[in-house]
Design an enzyme around this catalytic site. Sequence first.
Site, short mmCIF file in Angstrom:
data_model
loop_
_atom_site.label_atom_id
_atom_site.label_comp_id
_atom_site.label_asym_id
_atom_site.label_seq_id
_atom_site.Cartn_x
_atom_site.Cartn_y
_atom_site.Cartn_z
CE LYS A 177 -1.80 -1.77 3.61
NZ LYS A 177 -2.68 -1.80 4.97
CB THR A 210 -5.75 8.81 8.37
OG1 THR A 210 -4.89 9.14 9.49
CG2 THR A 210 -5.70 9.81 7.20
N GLY A 212 -7.33 3.58 11.25
CA GLY A 212 -7.94 2.58 10.91
C GLY A 212 -8.19 2.18 9.38
CB THR A 213 -6.62 3.80 6.34
OG1 THR A 213 -5.37 3.92 6.81
CG2 THR A 213 -7.28 5.15 6.43
N GLY A 214 -5.92 1.02 7.19
CA GLY A 214 -5.14 -0.36 6.73
C GLY A 214 -6.38 -1.61 7.35
CB CYS A 215 -8.04 -1.92 10.28
SG CYS A 215 -6.80 -2.03 11.59
#
Length: 274
Positions: A177, A210, A212-215
């Site tokens: 990412k 932003t 928690g974007t990866g989760c």
Amino acid sequence: MCSKYVSTLTIAGSDSCGGAGLQADIKTMSALGCYACSVVTAVTAQDTTGVRSVEDMSADLVARQLRAVMCDIRPSAIKTGMLGNAEVVAAIADILASYPRVPLVVDPIIVATSGDSLMRQGTLQMLVDRLIPLASLLTPNLPEAETLAGMNIRSTGDIHMAARHILDMGCQAVLIKGGHADGKTKTDWLFTQTGMVKSFSAQTITTSNTHGTGCTLSAAITAYLARGLDLVCAVDKGKRYLSQAIKAGAEVTTGHGHGPLNHFFHPQKLIIQP
């Protein structure tokens, strides 16, 4: 696609402020038409400004939770998030090795958005040795990819090289990412063991929401895989869901640090359309 609910499972830590971890995963999976089960690996005391403390669940309790779900509900896709110690990783890998046909998305969370470490010593090596080889997809951000590949990433060529190193660990695919990169667009790169390489670009959204974007992205991909989409479509639709949730996060006015996304921005069209 039909609107029938399918089951998903998140194996992750609890975020007391609700923006990341289990809470973000459950919100995302529910918003995308899935019935979300959960296995709690750790409990954090945190808010939008940082992590105050972390307490891991015992490996035995994690294993008991996981067996209970797998023996009864049988989720159609699984994701892992925060895995705080090596014993927990080993316990999860022991069980999931018996379910090779269930898509597994591994989000290798090493640090929180705030910069707080979420892995204890020895955990990363256990992840590499035991869990990554079981993964259908690994979803590291740039710093995580650098850690896994043991190299700095400064260019597109570096991304390709890092991906080769990570694929050698045994996962079927890796999505590196690009959210930490500078520029007007953010590009994620998908690499598979079959040699496929595909990029996904989106306009940079200027926001402090932003957390928690990866989760959220890994949970969205898991939901779409559970609903029967192939990997490329699941990643593409997962990214579109994430972008809209980030944009809608401006409506969520809470906290003094990295605010949450808006997981329920009315994403029905993303559920139904293939």
